[in-house]
Design a protein around this motif. Structure first.
Motif, PDB file in Angstrom:
ATOM      1  N   LEU A  35     121.141 -47.322  62.242  1.00 48.21           N
ATOM      2  CA  LEU A  35     121.822 -46.698  61.099  1.00 48.21           C
ATOM      3  C   LEU A  35     121.651 -47.523  59.833  1.00 48.21           C
ATOM      4  CD1 LEU A  35     125.204 -45.199  62.344  1.00 48.21           C
ATOM      5  CD2 LEU A  35     123.299 -43.988  61.300  1.00 48.21           C
ATOM      6  N   GLY A  36     121.300 -46.841  58.755  1.00 44.21           N
ATOM      7  CA  GLY A  36     121.131 -47.511  57.472  1.00 44.21           C
ATOM      8  C   GLY A  36     119.827 -48.278  57.339  1.00 44.21           C
ATOM      9  N   LYS A  37     118.971 -48.152  58.325  1.00 46.52           N
ATOM     10  CA  LYS A  37     117.714 -48.905  58.312  1.00 46.52           C
ATOM     11  C   LYS A  37     116.519 -47.958  58.227  1.00 46.52           C
ATOM     12  CE  LYS A  37     119.866 -52.725  60.650  1.00 46.52           C
ATOM     13  NZ  LYS A  37     119.888 -53.611  61.798  1.00 46.52           N
ATOM     14  N   THR A  38     115.337 -48.514  58.309  1.00 46.56           N
ATOM     15  CA  THR A  38     114.104 -47.736  58.291  1.00 46.56           C
ATOM     16  C   THR A  38     113.555 -47.655  59.702  1.00 46.56           C
ATOM     17  OG1 THR A  38     113.602 -48.376  56.018  1.00 46.56           O
ATOM     18  CG2 THR A  38     111.738 -47.663  57.375  1.00 46.56           C
ATOM     19  N   VAL A  39     113.260 -46.440  60.152  1.00 42.57           N
ATOM     20  CA  VAL A  39     112.671 -46.238  61.474  1.00 42.57           C
ATOM     21  C   VAL A  39     111.251 -45.715  61.305  1.00 42.57           C
ATOM     22  CG1 VAL A  39     114.851 -45.953  62.718  1.00 42.57           C
ATOM     23  CG2 VAL A  39     113.780 -43.945  61.691  1.00 42.57           C
ATOM     24  N   VAL A  40     110.356 -46.234  62.126  1.00 38.70           N
ATOM     25  CA  VAL A  40     108.945 -45.854  62.076  1.00 38.70           C
ATOM     26  C   VAL A  40     108.601 -45.181  63.394  1.00 38.70           C
ATOM     27  CG1 VAL A  40     106.565 -46.696  61.871  1.00 38.70           C
ATOM     28  CG2 VAL A  40     108.408 -47.816  60.577  1.00 38.70           C
ATOM     29  N   MET A  41     107.972 -44.003  63.287  1.00 36.67           N
ATOM     30  CA  MET A  41     107.631 -43.235  64.486  1.00 36.67           C
ATOM     31  C   MET A  41     106.350 -42.457  64.257  1.00 36.67           C
ATOM     32  SD  MET A  41     110.432 -40.243  63.887  1.00 36.67           S
ATOM     33  CE  MET A  41     111.417 -41.220  62.752  1.00 36.67           C
ATOM     34  N   GLY A  42     105.824 -41.957  65.356  1.00 35.22           N
ATOM     35  CA  GLY A  42     104.700 -41.046  65.275  1.00 35.22           C
ATOM     36  C   GLY A  42     105.176 -39.627  65.062  1.00 35.22           C
ATOM     37  N   ARG A  43     104.245 -38.758  64.695  1.00 34.06           N
ATOM     38  CA  ARG A  43     104.564 -37.351  64.449  1.00 34.06           C
ATOM     39  C   ARG A  43     105.163 -36.681  65.675  1.00 34.06           C
ATOM     40  NH1 ARG A  43     102.226 -33.280  66.347  1.00 34.06           N
ATOM     41  NH2 ARG A  43     100.365 -34.457  66.902  1.00 34.06           N
ATOM     42  N   LYS A  44     104.602 -36.944  66.855  1.00 37.87           N
ATOM     43  CA  LYS A  44     105.116 -36.294  68.069  1.00 37.87           C
ATOM     44  C   LYS A  44     106.549 -36.728  68.371  1.00 37.87           C
ATOM     45  CE  LYS A  44     101.289 -37.239  70.445  1.00 37.87           C
ATOM     46  NZ  LYS A  44     100.401 -37.375  71.607  1.00 37.87           N
ATOM     47  N   THR A  45     106.879 -37.972  68.062  1.00 37.63           N
ATOM     48  CA  THR A  45     108.263 -38.420  68.259  1.00 37.63           C
ATOM     49  C   THR A  45     109.196 -37.645  67.342  1.00 37.63           C
ATOM     50  OG1 THR A  45     107.604 -40.603  69.028  1.00 37.63           O
ATOM     51  CG2 THR A  45     109.822 -40.400  68.118  1.00 37.63           C
ATOM     52  N   LEU A  46     108.843 -37.528  66.079  1.00 41.36           N
ATOM     53  CA  LEU A  46     109.670 -36.749  65.156  1.00 41.36           C
ATOM     54  C   LEU A  46     109.832 -35.318  65.665  1.00 41.36           C
ATOM     55  CD1 LEU A  46     111.198 -36.310  62.473  1.00 41.36           C
ATOM     56  CD2 LEU A  46     108.989 -35.692  61.470  1.00 41.36           C
ATOM     57  N   ILE A  61     110.003 -43.033  58.548  1.00 38.35           N
ATOM     58  CA  ILE A  61     108.579 -43.110  58.242  1.00 38.35           C
ATOM     59  C   ILE A  61     107.827 -42.535  59.438  1.00 38.35           C
ATOM     60  CG2 ILE A  61     106.602 -44.622  57.827  1.00 38.35           C
ATOM     61  CD1 ILE A  61     108.481 -46.544  56.379  1.00 38.35           C
ATOM     62  N   VAL A  62     106.927 -41.596  59.148  1.00 36.92           N
ATOM     63  CA  VAL A  62     106.145 -40.953  60.207  1.00 36.92           C
ATOM     64  C   VAL A  62     104.673 -41.280  59.991  1.00 36.92           C
ATOM     65  CG1 VAL A  62     105.464 -38.751  61.234  1.00 36.92           C
ATOM     66  CG2 VAL A  62     107.832 -39.112  60.503  1.00 36.92           C
ATOM     67  N   LEU A  63     104.057 -41.794  61.036  1.00 34.85           N
ATOM     68  CA  LEU A  63     102.629 -42.099  61.011  1.00 34.85           C
ATOM     69  C   LEU A  63     101.896 -40.953  61.694  1.00 34.85           C
ATOM     70  CD1 LEU A  63     100.248 -43.998  60.475  1.00 34.85           C
ATOM     71  CD2 LEU A  63     100.796 -45.163  62.615  1.00 34.85           C
ATOM     72  N   THR A  64     100.946 -40.357  60.980  1.00 35.15           N
ATOM     73  CA  THR A  64     100.162 -39.255  61.528  1.00 35.15           C
ATOM     74  C   THR A  64      98.728 -39.346  61.022  1.00 35.15           C
ATOM     75  OG1 THR A  64      99.927 -36.843  61.675  1.00 35.15           O
ATOM     76  CG2 THR A  64     100.917 -37.704  59.665  1.00 35.15           C
ATOM     77  N   ARG A  65      97.790 -38.882  61.845  1.00 37.21           N
ATOM     78  CA  ARG A  65      96.389 -38.823  61.422  1.00 37.21           C
ATOM     79  C   ARG A  65      96.107 -37.561  60.612  1.00 37.21           C
ATOM     80  NH1 ARG A  65      95.800 -39.834  67.009  1.00 37.21           N
ATOM     81  NH2 ARG A  65      95.513 -42.036  67.414  1.00 37.21           N
ATOM     82  N   GLY A  73     112.091 -34.833  54.070  1.00 40.66           N
ATOM     83  CA  GLY A  73     113.005 -35.886  54.483  1.00 40.66           C
ATOM     84  C   GLY A  73     112.358 -37.081  55.157  1.00 40.66           C
ATOM     85  N   VAL A  74     111.031 -37.134  55.158  1.00 41.50           N
ATOM     86  CA  VAL A  74     110.348 -38.278  55.764  1.00 41.50           C
ATOM     87  C   VAL A  74     109.290 -38.823  54.812  1.00 41.50           C
ATOM     88  CG1 VAL A  74     110.697 -37.391  58.105  1.00 41.50           C
ATOM     89  CG2 VAL A  74     108.539 -36.975  56.973  1.00 41.50           C
ATOM     90  N   VAL A  75     108.954 -40.088  55.010  1.00 39.72           N
ATOM     91  CA  VAL A  75     107.842 -40.716  54.314  1.00 39.72           C
ATOM     92  C   VAL A  75     106.648 -40.595  55.248  1.00 39.72           C
ATOM     93  CG1 VAL A  75     106.937 -42.884  53.379  1.00 39.72           C
ATOM     94  CG2 VAL A  75     109.383 -42.338  53.139  1.00 39.72           C
ATOM     95  N   ILE A  76     105.585 -39.980  54.785  1.00 41.35           N
ATOM     96  CA  ILE A  76     104.393 -39.782  55.609  1.00 41.35           C
ATOM     97  C   ILE A  76     103.389 -40.891  55.320  1.00 41.35           C
ATOM     98  CG2 ILE A  76     102.465 -38.234  56.160  1.00 41.35           C
ATOM     99  CD1 ILE A  76     105.110 -37.001  56.898  1.00 41.35           C
ATOM    100  N   CYS A  77     102.886 -41.518  56.379  1.00 37.28           N
ATOM    101  CA  CYS A  77     101.823 -42.521  56.264  1.00 37.28           C
ATOM    102  C   CYS A  77     100.684 -42.104  57.180  1.00 37.28           C
ATOM    103  CB  CYS A  77     102.332 -43.908  56.648  1.00 37.28           C
ATOM    104  SG  CYS A  77     103.557 -44.586  55.512  1.00 37.28           S
TER     105      CYS A  77
END
Length: 163
Positions: A35-46, A61-65, A73-77
């Motif tokens: 809570l209150g932090k930054t979480v990094v995940m893949g697209r399938k997790t989201l 933050i979502v990492l996707t190819r 509502g997400v930051v895409i990388c």
């Protein structure tokens, strides 16, 4: 940067893009760390979340190819380097890798701590796994909770640190 994950006795973490266990105390544990932090995940997790919506009260933050992927509502990388650049000015303990398996493998070298909920049973038919930290160079178990029991499952909260 740290990571947080629930692992079965055989290091399994998922099957068919779903979690293996539903443990209310673990969900509280997860919330307390993220809570209150930054979480990094893949697209399938989201997309495995209810309604495929980002986690509230966190920067997601979502990492996707997929260069055309867009989600409100997400930051895409689109690369590991882009994620690292997005979090470079944040305190190390305010960034958590939350999955899936490929994302854990990609960022584990950058993590300083790993918060594992270790469930005492294996899941032989799982299709995604977390690396065995005891086999990774430089990781040390620094704390383990007393055993908890929910339904048929016994588990512990463990913290590993990179030394």
């Amino acid at each position: 940067m740290n990571c947080i994950v629930v692992v079965a006795a055989n290091q399994a973490i998922g099957k068919e893009n779903k979690l293996l266990f539903s443990l209310p105390e673990d969900m509280k544990h997860f919330r307390s760390h993220t809570l209150g932090k930054t979480v990094v995940m893949g697209r399938k997790t989201l997309e495995s979340f209810p309604g495929a919506k980002p986690l509230p009260k966190r920067t997601n933050i979502v990492l996707t190819r997929d260069p055309s992927y867009n989600k409100e509502g997400v930051v895409i990388c689109h690369s590991r380097e882009e994620v690292l650049d997005a979090v470079k000015d944040l305190p190390e303990d305010d960034v958590l890798i939350i999955g899936g398996a490929e994302i854990y493998r990609l960022f584990l070298p950058d993590c300083r701590k790993a918060f594992l909920t270790e469930v005492s049973v294996p899941v032989p038919d799982a299709d995604s796994f977390f690396p065995e930290l005891s086999e990774q160079t430089g990781w040390k178990l620094v704390s383990r909770s007393d055993e908890l029991k929910e339904g048929p499952f016994t588990y512990t909260f463990c913290t590993y640190e990179k030394i």
